[in-house]
Write an enzyme that holds these catalytic residues in place. Sequence first.
Site, PDB file in Angstrom:
ATOM      1  N   THR A  38       0.762  -1.334   0.112  1.00 13.74           N
ATOM      2  CA  THR A  38      -0.028  -0.003   0.024  1.00 13.74           C
ATOM      3  C   THR A  38       0.808   1.179  -0.183  1.00 13.74           C
ATOM      4  O   THR A  38       0.697   2.139  -0.759  1.00 13.74           O
ATOM      5  CB  THR A  38      -0.988  -0.149   1.165  1.00 13.74           C
ATOM      6  OG1 THR A  38      -1.873  -1.154   1.177  1.00 13.74           O
ATOM      7  CG2 THR A  38      -1.615   1.347   1.392  1.00 13.74           C
TER       8      THR A  38
ATOM      9  N   CYS B 254     -32.009 -15.033 -24.719  1.00 11.56           N
ATOM     10  CA  CYS B 254     -31.554 -14.391 -25.893  1.00 11.56           C
ATOM     11  C   CYS B 254     -31.138 -15.678 -26.689  1.00 11.56           C
ATOM     12  O   CYS B 254     -32.075 -16.199 -27.053  1.00 11.56           O
ATOM     13  CB  CYS B 254     -30.040 -13.611 -25.659  1.00 11.56           C
ATOM     14  SG  CYS B 254     -29.675 -12.767 -27.192  1.00 11.56           S
TER      15      CYS B 254
ATOM     16  N   HIS C 160     -32.691  -9.064 -22.593  1.00  9.15           N
ATOM     17  CA  HIS C 160     -31.776  -9.417 -21.445  1.00  9.15           C
ATOM     18  C   HIS C 160     -32.483  -8.900 -20.392  1.00  9.15           C
ATOM     19  O   HIS C 160     -31.823  -7.843 -19.765  1.00  9.15           O
ATOM     20  CB  HIS C 160     -30.247  -8.996 -21.577  1.00  9.15           C
ATOM     21  CG  HIS C 160     -29.616  -9.797 -22.626  1.00  9.15           C
ATOM     22  ND1 HIS C 160     -28.825 -10.683 -22.255  1.00  9.15           N
ATOM     23  CD2 HIS C 160     -29.721  -9.674 -24.019  1.00  9.15           C
ATOM     24  CE1 HIS C 160     -27.954 -11.229 -23.213  1.00  9.15           C
ATOM     25  NE2 HIS C 160     -28.518 -10.699 -24.510  1.00  9.15           N
TER      26      HIS C 160
ATOM     27  N   GLY D 205     -30.849 -18.523 -25.251  1.00  3.24           N
ATOM     28  CA  GLY D 205     -31.437 -19.333 -24.721  1.00  3.24           C
ATOM     29  C   GLY D 205     -32.967 -19.498 -25.037  1.00  3.24           C
ATOM     30  O   GLY D 205     -33.658 -20.583 -25.121  1.00  3.24           O
TER      31      GLY D 205
ATOM     32  N   GLU E 216     -31.863  -9.514 -17.252  1.00  4.77           N
ATOM     33  CA  GLU E 216     -31.100  -9.411 -16.103  1.00  4.77           C
ATOM     34  C   GLU E 216     -30.659  -8.028 -15.880  1.00  4.77           C
ATOM     35  O   GLU E 216     -30.435  -7.685 -14.801  1.00  4.77           O
ATOM     36  CB  GLU E 216     -30.007 -10.465 -16.111  1.00  4.77           C
ATOM     37  CG  GLU E 216     -29.004 -10.207 -17.439  1.00  4.77           C
ATOM     38  CD  GLU E 216     -29.307 -10.576 -18.535  1.00  4.77           C
ATOM     39  OE1 GLU E 216     -28.321 -11.232 -19.422  1.00  4.77           O
ATOM     40  OE2 GLU E 216     -30.635 -11.086 -18.761  1.00  4.77           O
TER      41      GLU E 216
END
Length: 532
Positions: free
Chosen positions: A192, A381, A507, A383, A509
Site C-alpha cells: 500500500t 436471448c 436480456h 436460450g 437481467e
Amino acid sequence: MTKYIFVTGGVVSSIGKGITAASLGRLLKNRGLSVTIQKFDPYINVDPGTMSPYQHGEVYVTDDGAETDLDLGHYERFIDINLNKYSNVTTGKVYSEVIKKERRGDYLGGTVQVIPHITNELKDRVFRAARMTNSDIIITEIGGTVGDIESLPFLEAIRQIKSDVGAENVLYIHTTLIPYIKAAGEMKTKPTQHSVKELRSLGIQPNIIVVRTEQPVSQEMKDKIALFCDIKASEVIESRDEETLYNVPLSLQKQKMDDIVLEHLQLEAPQAEMTDWKNLVHRVKNLSKKVRIGLVGKYVSLQDAYLSVAEALRHAGYEHDAEIEIDWIDSEKVTKENVAEIMKDVDGILVPGGFGDRAIEGKIAAIEYARVNKVPYFGICLGMQLATVEFARNVLGLEGAHSAEIEPETKHNIIDLLPEQKNIENMGGTLRLGLYPARIKQGTKAEAAYGTTLVEERHRHRYEFNNEYREQMEEAGMIVSATSPDGRLVEVVELADHPWFVACQYHPEFISRPNRPQSLFKDFVGAALNNK
C-alpha cells in the site's frame, strides 16, 4: 458546482474499486445528493462488445444501447440509476475521437500529443457527464492499476482536473490490498505504501485510502498507513470480505466514509437514511429456503461472464426468502446421454445469452430435458433461440432445424438474421442494442409475471425468430407471448402444457435491482421453488 470523486486502484487489479464506488454512490444518494458515476477503461478496444467473456466478463448493456464494462451493472444495481453511453469511456473511444478531430482539421495543423489532446478529451468526458446530468457529485472509477502504462493519460487527466475546478471540488480515493502472509501470521502494509508513493509521484495525493483485507485492520496499522501516506488515520477505510456485497455501503457508513467525503468537498447534507437497505441486508443474511438453479453456459469457468444473470437470480431469491444455489454447468460437457444425471438435483434450468457454435448441442439437450420432464425453464436471448430450435426438431419433426448463426446452410432456419443486419460488415456496435418495447399477450405466463401488457427491456442480439415457422409452432403448443409493438419481432415464447417454460429474446437481467427483482426472474424462481 459539481463535485468530482476519482477512484483509483493499486497493488492488484480486481480489488473492488467498482463496489467501493457504487457503495459510496448509494450513501451519497441516500443523503439527498444527486449522483452519477462513470468508468474509465484504459484498453484500446472501443468497447467490450467484441471481447471474449474470458477476457472481460459480461458485457453490460445500457438503455441507450452502449456495450459497457460489467462495473456499470454494479453501479446501476447499488445506486438504482440508469446510466448511458457516456458512463463508460475507453482509450479506444478517446483516441478515435481525437484522430477524427485531427482529420477534420480541428487542431489547426498542430502536433497531436497525449498531453494536451488525449488528456483534454478525457477531461471533456468527465465534464460532459457532469453537464448532461447536472449532478451534485460525479464519481469516476479509473480501471486498471496505478503503475500500468495504459493508465498514465487517465491519471494525468484527473490530476489536471483538480487545478481546473479547485481542490475543494475534487476528492481522490485510492483502493489497495493489504495481504495476509499466512506463514508469518502478519498483514503487510508495504504494498500500500509503495502504491501510494507511485500515485503521488504522478501528482495525485489520495484523500482517502480504502484497504481490502481478509483480516481486521488494527488501529496501529491504520496509524502506520496514515503516517506514510500523509492522511489521517480516520481516512484509512477498511474493506473486508463480506457475506454479501450489499453490506459494503453499511460498512463504509459505519466508518463515516460519507462524512469524510462531504467534509473534504465542503458539502452539507443530512445523514443517509439506510433503513430499507439494512432491511435488505438482514433479509439476505437470513434466508430460510434454498433453491438450486442449473445455469447452462459455455463460459461458466469465469462466473463474471454471467454476473448480471446470477445477481438477478439472487434478487428474485430475496423476494421468495430463498438462497439461490447456482450449479454452473458447462454446456460443452452436456450430452443427450448424460443430461438426466447432470440435471437430477436442479429445481430449475436457465440457458443465458451467448454467441457462436461451440457447445450449442449441450444447451439444446438441457432444454429438451426441461421441456420433457416439466422442469421450470428460463431462456435468455440465445436460450430463447435454442428453445425454438429444440421444439422445431423434437416436436415439429423438422430434421436439421437450426439457427442460421450456427448453421448457415440449414434447411430450416428457425432463427435468422434481422433484415436490417444482412448487409452489415463490422461486428462491433452493430447489434440490436438497448431498450425496446414489447407487447405481451393476455392470459400468458409472461403477462402473469409482469402484470401488464406493455414492457420495455434491454436487447443485445443480431438474429431473430423466423416468422415463417410461427404458425406451425403455435399450433403445436409453443405460444408467442410477446412481440414488438408492430408484431414483427418475437420477444417471448412459452409452452402451454408446461408448469413454467418461458424464454425471451431480450436480456431482463440488466434491469433487476436487489430491492426490485425483475418480473420474469421472480416468477422463474417461484416456479423452481414449487418444483422442489
